[in-house]
Design a protein around this motif. Structure first.
Motif, short mmCIF file in Angstrom:
data_model
loop_
_atom_site.label_atom_id
_atom_site.label_comp_id
_atom_site.label_asym_id
_atom_site.label_seq_id
_atom_site.Cartn_x
_atom_site.Cartn_y
_atom_site.Cartn_z
N GLY A 1 22.73 42.09 43.70
CA GLY A 1 23.95 42.00 42.90
C GLY A 1 24.79 43.25 42.95
O GLY A 1 26.00 43.20 43.20
N ASP A 2 24.18 44.42 42.71
CA ASP A 2 24.94 45.66 42.62
C ASP A 2 25.36 46.19 43.99
O ASP A 2 26.50 46.59 44.18
N LEU A 3 24.42 46.22 44.95
CA LEU A 3 24.70 46.86 46.23
C LEU A 3 25.48 45.95 47.18
O LEU A 3 26.43 46.39 47.83
N PHE A 4 25.10 44.68 47.27
CA PHE A 4 25.76 43.80 48.25
C PHE A 4 26.99 43.10 47.68
O PHE A 4 27.94 42.84 48.43
N VAL A 5 26.98 42.80 46.38
CA VAL A 5 28.10 42.04 45.81
C VAL A 5 29.02 42.92 44.97
O VAL A 5 30.21 42.67 44.88
N GLY A 6 28.46 43.95 44.33
CA GLY A 6 29.27 44.79 43.44
C GLY A 6 29.36 44.25 42.03
O GLY A 6 30.28 44.55 41.29
N MET A 7 28.35 43.45 41.64
CA MET A 7 28.26 42.91 40.28
C MET A 7 27.04 43.48 39.59
O MET A 7 25.96 43.54 40.17
N SER A 8 27.20 43.90 38.34
CA SER A 8 26.12 44.52 37.60
C SER A 8 25.08 43.49 37.17
O SER A 8 25.40 42.50 36.51
N VAL B 1 38.16 39.80 40.90
CA VAL B 1 38.50 41.10 40.31
C VAL B 1 37.89 41.23 38.93
O VAL B 1 37.36 42.28 38.55
N ALA B 2 37.95 40.14 38.15
CA ALA B 2 37.44 40.17 36.78
C ALA B 2 35.94 40.46 36.75
O ALA B 2 35.45 41.21 35.89
N LEU B 3 35.18 39.88 37.68
CA LEU B 3 33.74 40.10 37.72
C LEU B 3 33.40 41.55 38.05
O LEU B 3 32.51 42.15 37.44
N HIS B 4 34.12 42.13 39.01
CA HIS B 4 33.88 43.53 39.34
C HIS B 4 34.27 44.44 38.17
O HIS B 4 33.54 45.39 37.84
N ALA B 5 35.41 44.14 37.54
CA ALA B 5 35.87 44.97 36.42
C ALA B 5 34.90 44.91 35.25
O ALA B 5 34.59 45.93 34.62
N ALA B 6 34.40 43.70 34.93
CA ALA B 6 33.46 43.56 33.82
C ALA B 6 32.16 44.30 34.11
O ALA B 6 31.54 44.88 33.21
N SER B 7 31.74 44.29 35.37
CA SER B 7 30.51 45.00 35.75
C SER B 7 30.65 46.50 35.57
O SER B 7 29.77 47.17 35.02
N GLU C 1 22.33 51.46 38.61
CA GLU C 1 23.45 50.52 38.73
C GLU C 1 24.75 51.24 39.07
O GLU C 1 25.54 50.77 39.90
N ILE C 2 25.00 52.38 38.43
CA ILE C 2 26.22 53.13 38.71
C ILE C 2 26.27 53.57 40.17
O ILE C 2 27.31 53.44 40.85
N LEU C 3 25.14 54.06 40.67
CA LEU C 3 25.09 54.51 42.07
C LEU C 3 25.29 53.34 43.04
O LEU C 3 26.06 53.45 44.01
N LEU C 4 24.60 52.22 42.78
CA LEU C 4 24.70 51.08 43.70
C LEU C 4 26.09 50.45 43.67
O LEU C 4 26.67 50.16 44.72
N ILE C 5 26.62 50.22 42.46
CA ILE C 5 27.95 49.62 42.36
C ILE C 5 29.01 50.58 42.90
O ILE C 5 29.95 50.16 43.59
N GLY C 6 28.87 51.88 42.58
CA GLY C 6 29.83 52.85 43.09
C GLY C 6 29.85 52.89 44.60
O GLY C 6 30.92 52.91 45.23
#
Length: 326
Positions: free
Chosen positions: A76-83, A146-152, A168-173
């Motif tokens: 979710g975090d690394l490949f998609v960018g969702m928390s 966009v909403a899903l990424h922003a909410a994450s 999560e911050i490192l992977l999503i970032g």
């Protein structure tokens, strides 16, 4: 058990490799408007990966809870960018009380009101838009990406407790910033913006179009309603009838009734469970709703239009009314 592991290992290996291959092709093609096709492909692949993360978060893939957690976290975090933390916080409340007012977060969409009461709290302009919201339903779905990424991002940076916050911050970032930098390094600014708009739009539309048919337009349970687990999960959910290709396209979400009754049931088993659950419900007089995909969309549009016009819930269930006082 072997079939389950074979099914999921094929996806756990195959889908990330397809994403990596698509990104490699993206770099090789270079600065050309043909990249918009690559954007569409990536939008579809990211959605399929998100479905796999959904399965892991529901403990469908491995027997170990930690293995499922970390799989969902990485996917979710690394490949998609969702928390994963955001998803678990929101989705767990939805599964516990689907379509229950004041409890299910999916009944409180910021753009489309799903109850007449939410319509009445809006100003005149927004009430007019709500009265015609069926026209806007599909056009706004691309914004869901966009909403899903922003909410994450908002969730992992909030003061609320988040497990493995820095992971999560490192992977999503890395995913969001690194992906954005790559796109602008390969493409000219105008094309890069168009590429991101198409990719996010396809991702958002695909995700929204896959989740929307499951509950929208089904029974809405009042905040003070009391109803048993079986009725609550079946009466608020709707299955989508189709072949195995549809199973793949919707990530198993087309078996929403079975998924809500048995959240940890592996996706490949849902098709076999559906006729058993349907027969069990029929024997007990519990409505088991199954439609085609197009019929489901028609139900959703008709429902949100009627709600937007201020009508009471057209799918109000007498069973809930009878049990409010229980």
């Amino acid at each position: 058990m072997r079939r389950r592991y074979a099914y999921y290992w094929a996806k756990l290996i195959g889908l990330p490799l397809l994403v990596i291959a698509a990104l490699a092709v993206f770099v090789l093609i270079g600065d050309t408007w043909w990249q918009l096709i690559t954007a569409v492909v990536l939008g579809v692949l990211f959605t399929q990966v998100a479905f796999l993360g959904h399965d892991a978060a529901h403990r469908q893939i491995f027997a170990s809870g930690k293995w499922n957690d970390w799989t969902s976290l990485v996917i979710g975090d690394l490949f998609v960018g969702m928390s994963y933390g955001w998803w678990r916080h929101r989705h767990s409340r939805h599964h516990a009380n689907p379509n229950k007012l004041g409890t299910d977060p999916d009944t409180e969409l910021p753009v489309i009101p799903l109850t007449p009461e939410r319509v009445q709290r809006r100003n005149r302009v927004l009430r007019w838009l709500a009265a015609h919201q069926g026209l806007f339903f599909f056009p706004i779905l691309p914004l869901q990406g966009v909403a899903l990424h922003a909410a994450s991002v908002q969730r992992v940076l909030s003061r609320d407790p988040v497990d493995r916050r820095w992971v999560e911050i490192l992977l999503i970032g890395f995913r969001l910033i690194g992906y954005g930098v790559l796109v602008f390094l390969v493409l000219s600014p105008a094309l890069a913006l168009a590429f991101l708009a198409v990719q996010l739009g396809v991702f958002g539309f695909y995700m929204g179009a896959s989740f929307a048919p499951n509950h929208k337009g089904m029974m809405m349970a009042p905040a003070d309603g009391k109803i048993g687990f079986l009725q609550r999960q079946v009466l608020t959910s709707r299955n989508i009838r189709g072949n195995r290709l549809l199973d793949i396209a919707m990530g198993g979400l087309n078996y929403q009734i079975e998924h809500h009754l048995f959240p940890s049931m592996p996706r490949p088993h849902l098709r076999k469970a559906a006729p058993i659950v349907a027969e069990y419900c029929r024997a007990r007089g519990i409505p088991y709703t199954e439609t085609t995909l197009l019929q489901s969309y028609a139900i959703v549009i008709r429902y949100i239009n009627r709600v937007g016009l201020g009508e009471r819930d057209p799918f109000d269930c007498p069973l809930v009314a009878q049990r409010r006082a229980v």
